[in-house]
Scaffold this motif. Sequence first.
Motif, short mmCIF file in Angstrom:
data_model
loop_
_atom_site.label_atom_id
_atom_site.label_comp_id
_atom_site.label_asym_id
_atom_site.label_seq_id
_atom_site.Cartn_x
_atom_site.Cartn_y
_atom_site.Cartn_z
N ALA A 135 -83.42 -6.79 25.05
CA ALA A 135 -84.31 -7.28 24.12
C ALA A 135 -84.92 -8.55 24.46
O ALA A 135 -84.10 -9.45 25.10
CB ALA A 135 -83.80 -7.19 22.85
N GLN A 136 -86.14 -9.03 24.41
CA GLN A 136 -86.55 -10.38 24.68
C GLN A 136 -87.16 -10.76 23.42
O GLN A 136 -88.10 -10.28 22.57
CB GLN A 136 -87.85 -10.09 25.72
CG GLN A 136 -87.25 -9.71 26.98
CD GLN A 136 -88.00 -9.79 28.27
OE1 GLN A 136 -87.64 -10.20 29.38
NE2 GLN A 136 -89.25 -9.41 27.94
N LEU A 137 -86.70 -11.84 22.84
CA LEU A 137 -87.13 -12.60 21.78
C LEU A 137 -87.98 -13.96 21.96
O LEU A 137 -87.10 -14.84 22.37
CB LEU A 137 -86.07 -12.73 20.83
CG LEU A 137 -85.17 -11.80 20.31
CD1 LEU A 137 -84.06 -12.01 19.42
CD2 LEU A 137 -85.89 -10.44 19.66
N VAL A 195 -84.22 -24.95 25.37
CA VAL A 195 -85.96 -24.90 25.71
C VAL A 195 -86.55 -25.29 26.84
O VAL A 195 -87.75 -24.99 27.14
CB VAL A 195 -86.83 -25.30 24.02
CG1 VAL A 195 -86.11 -24.66 23.13
CG2 VAL A 195 -86.38 -26.84 24.19
N LYS A 196 -86.03 -26.43 27.49
CA LYS A 196 -86.50 -26.90 28.75
C LYS A 196 -85.97 -26.20 30.06
O LYS A 196 -86.29 -26.66 30.98
CB LYS A 196 -86.39 -28.25 28.71
CG LYS A 196 -86.92 -29.19 27.56
CD LYS A 196 -86.85 -30.61 27.94
CE LYS A 196 -87.82 -31.45 26.96
NZ LYS A 196 -87.39 -32.88 27.03
N ALA A 241 -83.26 -14.82 24.72
CA ALA A 241 -83.73 -15.50 23.46
C ALA A 241 -83.90 -17.04 23.86
O ALA A 241 -84.34 -17.70 22.60
CB ALA A 241 -82.63 -15.26 22.44
N GLY A 242 -83.98 -17.55 24.96
CA GLY A 242 -83.94 -18.91 25.15
C GLY A 242 -84.63 -19.23 26.62
O GLY A 242 -85.19 -18.31 27.12
N SER A 273 -76.04 -20.99 27.91
CA SER A 273 -76.65 -21.81 27.02
C SER A 273 -76.66 -22.95 27.70
O SER A 273 -75.85 -23.75 28.65
CB SER A 273 -75.76 -21.71 25.65
OG SER A 273 -74.55 -22.40 25.75
N GLY A 274 -77.43 -24.08 26.99
CA GLY A 274 -77.64 -25.59 27.37
C GLY A 274 -78.36 -26.16 26.35
O GLY A 274 -78.86 -25.78 25.52
#
Length: 430
Positions: free
Chosen positions: A280-282, A230-231, A255-256, A197-198
């Motif tokens: 899975a890809q969201l 998201v970046k 997911a991100g 995460s970030g």
Amino acid sequence: MNTVVHSGAEGFLHRFEGLRARLPGQRLAWVQALREAAAEQFRVAGFPTRRVEAWKYTDLRPVSDAAFDEALTILGDGDTLPAPRGERRAVFVDGRFREELSQIEGASFAIGSLAEELPRLEGRLGALARPAEESLVALNTMLFEDGLLVTVPTGVAGGVLELCSLASRSERPSAFHPRHLIRLESGASLTIVEEASGPEDTRYLHNPVFEIELAEGAVLTHARIQREGVKGFQLGTVYARIEAGATYDNFTLNAGARLVRNEIHAVLAGPKSACHMNGAQLLRAGQHADTTTVLDHAAPDCASRQTYKTVLQGKSRGVFQGKIHVHQVAQRTDGYQMNQALLLSPDAEIDSKPQLEIYADDVKCSHGATVGALDADQLFYLRARGIPEAKARSILVEAFLQEAIEGVTDETARAALESAVAGWWEKEAA
């Protein structure tokens, strides 16, 4: 004086020249040789373009055109660790091991920093990775500073280990390239729950490489939860070698991140070994996620299962490329591959490319791909019973993903994945 800004491949090569004397292992001739060879390979190949068949559906220009600085490794007040899921946790911030944030004491197996153990890793580091064939692996080999080092002794049940990777908040784009080495000796077992995460307001590149060795009868469950900012960009590569009777169970949830590539190379090297690669890809508007798998059946009586599902909304794009290579010696192979996509928007796009390359006679292999939208009748059924539309859609999305998640047998890993998926559509629609 004007400051020269180096971007793309030139920028990373320039950084290597500046960091060469400070990178871990600079006094070890074999590490130096490994880095120098990788730097030359990256200098020649650069970032892959869409003219390369394996990268036909993924454009890396957002990464290759950017200029990334060295990560400063600062965990700010607004950066928090995920809630713990087990007794053992290894934390990396900007690709560097943070012992003070980790919980590794009392483990029945060896957990530590790869950088600290480099003198004892000759012949192991780089044994599986192929930087000459994969530019991003060459980039990692050239610039890695640290990584997770795990060795589970013969017959030991290691339980659950969390691998937390955090990107720190920064005003300037940064890049980090952790190198993780996992080895399970004969009959050993381990579950790794990996979460990346970030911050949402920072542009960064996370380029991890895993080298995983499973000896005879070993069992590794590897659940990967990718929730980069998201970046952010994540370009990860996993190499796994699975010996006789061993099992590698991988599940990846994307997911991100703005752009992600999840690439897995697995070799079933011994008889009666097994590999399960599910995921899975969201994806929401503006995201691009690419899952690429290469599975080598290189021994007889082996089984593999792959089920990947992608949910797309807005102007997003998903990619699945799956290759199963059955060698001539791999008689009585049992291989299955399925890729399914659920489009929640007319602007979403999915590219699917399954491949079978079979040189053995006695095999059972199949693959398939489907693309569709939410079932209008099912949606109407739920709405007619008073369920709000967002909740109804969320129920159907989770049901679509459940088949892939059910393949994860470890309860801790499955619970972590179910929690990450739960309510995704409702949160996105809010």
